[in-house]
Design a protein around this motif. Structure first.
Motif, mmCIF file in Angstrom:
data_model
loop_
_atom_site.group_PDB
_atom_site.id
_atom_site.type_symbol
_atom_site.label_atom_id
_atom_site.label_comp_id
_atom_site.label_asym_id
_atom_site.label_seq_id
_atom_site.Cartn_x
_atom_site.Cartn_y
_atom_site.Cartn_z
ATOM 1 N N VAL B 253 10.594 16.482 -39.546
ATOM 2 C CA VAL B 253 10.133 15.976 -38.204
ATOM 3 C C VAL B 253 9.000 15.674 -37.866
ATOM 4 O O VAL B 253 8.634 15.017 -36.911
ATOM 5 C CB VAL B 253 10.862 17.282 -37.255
ATOM 6 N N ASN B 254 8.072 16.474 -38.436
ATOM 7 C CA ASN B 254 6.619 16.159 -38.271
ATOM 8 C C ASN B 254 5.604 16.673 -39.389
ATOM 9 O O ASN B 254 6.118 17.236 -40.664
ATOM 10 C CB ASN B 254 6.006 16.688 -37.008
ATOM 11 N N ASP B 255 4.469 16.294 -39.377
ATOM 12 C CA ASP B 255 3.410 16.600 -40.548
ATOM 13 C C ASP B 255 3.344 17.986 -40.882
ATOM 14 O O ASP B 255 3.252 18.506 -42.260
ATOM 15 C CB ASP B 255 2.170 15.921 -40.585
ATOM 16 N N PRO B 256 3.104 18.978 -40.039
ATOM 17 C CA PRO B 256 2.689 20.317 -40.408
ATOM 18 C C PRO B 256 4.179 20.752 -41.206
ATOM 19 O O PRO B 256 3.850 21.502 -42.147
ATOM 20 C CB PRO B 256 2.793 20.893 -39.118
ATOM 21 N N VAL B 257 5.381 20.419 -40.688
ATOM 22 C CA VAL B 257 6.413 20.843 -41.497
ATOM 23 C C VAL B 257 6.406 20.334 -42.923
ATOM 24 O O VAL B 257 6.655 21.151 -43.688
ATOM 25 C CB VAL B 257 7.706 20.368 -40.768
ATOM 26 N N ALA B 258 6.175 19.017 -43.109
ATOM 27 C CA ALA B 258 5.841 18.574 -44.348
ATOM 28 C C ALA B 258 4.907 19.140 -45.361
ATOM 29 O O ALA B 258 5.356 19.332 -46.377
ATOM 30 C CB ALA B 258 5.678 17.092 -44.382
ATOM 31 N N LEU B 259 3.867 19.654 -44.663
ATOM 32 C CA LEU B 259 2.993 20.067 -45.063
ATOM 33 C C LEU B 259 3.400 21.386 -45.724
ATOM 34 O O LEU B 259 3.037 22.084 -47.012
ATOM 35 C CB LEU B 259 1.705 20.624 -44.302
ATOM 36 N N GLY B 260 4.111 22.185 -44.939
ATOM 37 C CA GLY B 260 4.812 23.526 -45.360
ATOM 38 C C GLY B 260 5.665 23.474 -46.637
ATOM 39 O O GLY B 260 5.422 24.006 -47.717
ATOM 40 N N PRO B 273 6.959 13.317 -56.318
ATOM 41 C CA PRO B 273 8.084 12.831 -55.765
ATOM 42 C C PRO B 273 9.326 12.993 -56.525
ATOM 43 O O PRO B 273 10.196 12.673 -56.319
ATOM 44 C CB PRO B 273 8.038 11.601 -55.048
ATOM 45 N N GLU B 274 9.018 13.309 -57.968
ATOM 46 C CA GLU B 274 9.911 13.209 -58.971
ATOM 47 C C GLU B 274 11.318 14.249 -58.728
ATOM 48 O O GLU B 274 12.397 13.466 -58.705
ATOM 49 C CB GLU B 274 9.415 13.590 -60.480
ATOM 50 N N GLU B 275 11.067 15.323 -58.342
ATOM 51 C CA GLU B 275 11.982 15.992 -58.165
ATOM 52 C C GLU B 275 12.600 16.160 -56.579
ATOM 53 O O GLU B 275 13.541 16.351 -56.233
ATOM 54 C CB GLU B 275 11.794 17.529 -58.633
ATOM 55 N N LEU B 276 11.634 16.212 -55.744
ATOM 56 C CA LEU B 276 11.854 16.185 -54.297
ATOM 57 C C LEU B 276 10.937 15.125 -53.648
ATOM 58 O O LEU B 276 9.601 15.230 -53.823
ATOM 59 C CB LEU B 276 11.583 17.418 -53.732
ATOM 60 N N ALA B 277 11.296 14.023 -53.115
ATOM 61 C CA ALA B 277 10.481 13.266 -52.036
ATOM 62 C C ALA B 277 10.380 13.927 -50.624
ATOM 63 O O ALA B 277 11.136 14.586 -50.301
ATOM 64 C CB ALA B 277 11.016 11.896 -52.102
ATOM 65 N N VAL B 278 9.361 13.492 -50.125
ATOM 66 C CA VAL B 278 8.863 14.236 -48.891
ATOM 67 C C VAL B 278 8.327 13.141 -47.772
ATOM 68 O O VAL B 278 7.471 12.538 -48.262
ATOM 69 C CB VAL B 278 7.934 15.338 -48.943
ATOM 70 N N VAL B 279 8.726 13.056 -46.742
ATOM 71 C CA VAL B 279 8.007 12.267 -45.715
ATOM 72 C C VAL B 279 7.887 13.374 -44.436
ATOM 73 O O VAL B 279 8.620 13.925 -44.070
ATOM 74 C CB VAL B 279 9.199 11.209 -45.311
ATOM 75 N N GLY B 280 6.962 12.811 -43.851
ATOM 76 C CA GLY B 280 6.448 13.661 -42.644
ATOM 77 C C GLY B 280 6.483 12.636 -41.377
ATOM 78 O O GLY B 280 7.162 11.564 -41.454
ATOM 79 N N PHE B 281 5.708 13.041 -40.353
ATOM 80 C CA PHE B 281 5.802 12.105 -38.971
ATOM 81 C C PHE B 281 4.582 12.498 -38.179
ATOM 82 O O PHE B 281 4.519 13.709 -37.917
ATOM 83 C CB PHE B 281 7.219 12.453 -38.106
ATOM 84 N N SER B 282 3.732 11.543 -37.921
ATOM 85 C CA SER B 282 2.520 11.565 -37.205
ATOM 86 C C SER B 282 1.353 11.152 -37.681
ATOM 87 O O SER B 282 0.630 10.492 -37.048
ATOM 88 C CB SER B 282 2.203 12.912 -36.668
#
Lengths: 340, 340
Positions: B253-260, B273-282
């Motif tokens: 839902v946002n960048d801090p969450v993605a950072l976590g 991103p091989e095993e898990l891709a991650v996208v943030g927001f902001s």
DNA sequence: CTGAAAGCGCTAACAG
DNA sequence: CTGTTAGCGCTTTCAG
């Protein structure tokens, strides 16, 4: 064009409704002793009912004073300045003052315009961090000539005697370099800022002092002047890497420069901190999150703003004529992370 | 207490020196047609010599208008808000307006005080991003009742009809998830924000819409509600990793969450991103600098401020009575980096 | 072309 | 206890 006036209830309106004189309403609303309690209650009640709000423009004109503080910063969005603004606002709010925020955009002309504008608005005082390109401080001298309290923070000028809030750049730089020395690094280089700026000079002096204290001779090859941006870091790094012997540690004038260095290290597979230690200055929020987290010297931005505001308020309240300009130096804090 | 008045040259002073009436000086300085050129030159010359600056407090009182815009934000130091302030200041400055900046500190009471204060100062208009804890918008209704132009940005309320500037959260989320799908990810999870907030709802809708469009069935296990902070990312990630089959991509839902999430991945040696891709927001400034740089949806903070200021100025100039409230949705931009 | 007067909203000083 | 007056600095009539 909107006519704001028609929408506002004034003291006259209240007086008319109450069948008394305006001055009586003023006194009632201000809880003066020589107004009957009954009158006060009636006035307060009606004021509330009519949505009366004092017109502070009229109050200011009549008193010759405002409760407004003008602030001029080179940028708003940079973390250092927004944190400082936050501190200024906090103190101002608590003391019943509002802040006018102006951005100079690092532009001398705009800074001059901002200053005039603030003066025109009759601000009670001005807090400034001067633009990079300001050499002439005549506009600030003018502020003082008009007896308007003036406080500088961070970006200050030696050309003018005034209250100032700075960080102990020299001590901060010195502690960073001392830390490098204690960690066993021997060939410590410095990527400095523009040589005419105070902060550059001070940080360089701190660097030199730490070296001297440890008995390490100063090596002119290890000192490179540049700007404040990432590209300056990249550029400086490239020049340094051609040297023999190569430096094994690098103290950068600020975080963006250090970031540039780190970027280049990654590109060229230079291992940090094994082959090269890197230290920055400022502790921007970014640098604790990168990999590896950057060792840097933290500046208390919020506190600098708060202290500047307190100094200004002091000056506003206790007169401006007889005070002796003071320079407050706040302490930095070395944040040891993984690049050293 | 400083008496600012004594330090200022007024139009009267100039008039006296020139042996003419104040009104003549006004006209001369404002370059009115019915004043002789000689008079004008004399007035201008003397004004300059005496350091005359118009007293805008007096001007405002007389005209019933100010060239000041009030701004209320929950915080100043957070990048999003300071960038927005920067945009507001830029537009305001170019149009000859100054800005009063108030911080609500995410506190409803303080927001109310700020609003009254701005009203008291006769501001020409107000720009607001409301505090997290504001449920009642009576103070803003009051602003409108007083015919003071009002524009909201980012943190808006459905309870009030007004000009608003927001970001198209749904489309932004949708584009992020579509990008994940195009990149070949099949099991896409979502770490959502609090379910009562507009932005959470919109981003979730965008996520669901992108899935549906691609014919991927919605999997309730892959949707986890939480907050906006790093720890929410850590927590959500842990729950997700217990699932079988595991998700192979994650829209936060946002960048801090993605950072976590990224933090936890590093800890557990989950390759991104091989095993898990991650996208943030902001697109907080941090996330482009970390390793690996985060793919995220950029919000145009500066532009939102600039657009809000333009809308407000429009309202100020073209009257406030007959306009139809408008909601401007700005486009987000997908920043594709190394986590996808 | 220039001047006198009035008033924006508020409040201090002085009278009543 | 309440009212009258005057004036902060500026500008906008309206007269001269």
């Amino acid at each position: 064009m909107l006519n704001a006036r028609t929408a506002h209830t004034t003291i006259k309106d209240i007086a008319k409704q109450l069948g008394v004189a305006p001055s009586t309403v003023t006194k009632a609303l201000k809880d003066y002793p020589d107004v009957s309690e009954g009158m006060k209650e009636k006035a307060r009640g009606l004021a509330k009912k009519m949505g009366y709000l004092p017109n502070s423009v009229a109050q200011s004109l009549q008193s010759g004073e405002t409760t407004t503080i003008g602030v001029i910063v080179p940028e708003i969005k940079h973390h250092f300045f927004s944190a400082a603004l936050d501190g200024i606002e906090e103190v101002a709010f608590k003391e019943g003052y509002s802040i006018f925020v102006c951005k100079s955009n690092e532009d001398y002309e705009r800074e001059v315009i901002n200053t005039r504008n603030l003066l025109s608005h009759f601000v009670a005082g001005i807090i400034v961090s001067i633009s990079q390109h300001t050499k002439d401080v005549g506009h600030f001298i003018d502020v003082q000539a008009r007896k308007i309290p003036l406080v500088f923070f961070d970006r200050v000028s030696d050309e003018i005697a005034a209250n100032k809030v700075v960080v102990d750049d020299r001590a901060g730089a010195s502690s960073a370099v001392a830390h490098l020395i204690e960690s066993g690094y021997k060939r410590i280089a410095h990527l400095a800022g523009p040589d005419y700026l105070n902060i550059s000079k001070e940080r360089l002096k701190g660097y030199a002092a730490a070296l001297k204290k440890a008995g390490i001779p100063f090596n002119a090859d290890y000192l490179i002047y540049g700007g404040f941006d990432e590209e300056d870091g990249v550029h400086g790094f490239k020049r340094l890497m051609k040297l023999r012997p190569r430096p094994d540690a690098l103290f950068c004038v600020n975080d963006p420069v250090a970031l540039g260095v780190l970027l280049e290290c990654k590109k060229r597979k230079v291992r940090v901190p094994e082959e090269l230690a890197v230290v920055g200055f400022s502790d921007n929020p970014v640098v604790s999150q990168i990999d590896p987290p950057l060792t840097t010297v933290a500046q208390p931005a919020y506190e600098m703003g708060a202290v500047a505001a307190k100094m200004l308020l002091q000056q506003i309240r206790h007169g401006n004529g007889d005070f002796v300009p003071e320079v407050i130096k706040l302490k930095t804090k070395l944040m040891i992370r993984k690049t050293t």
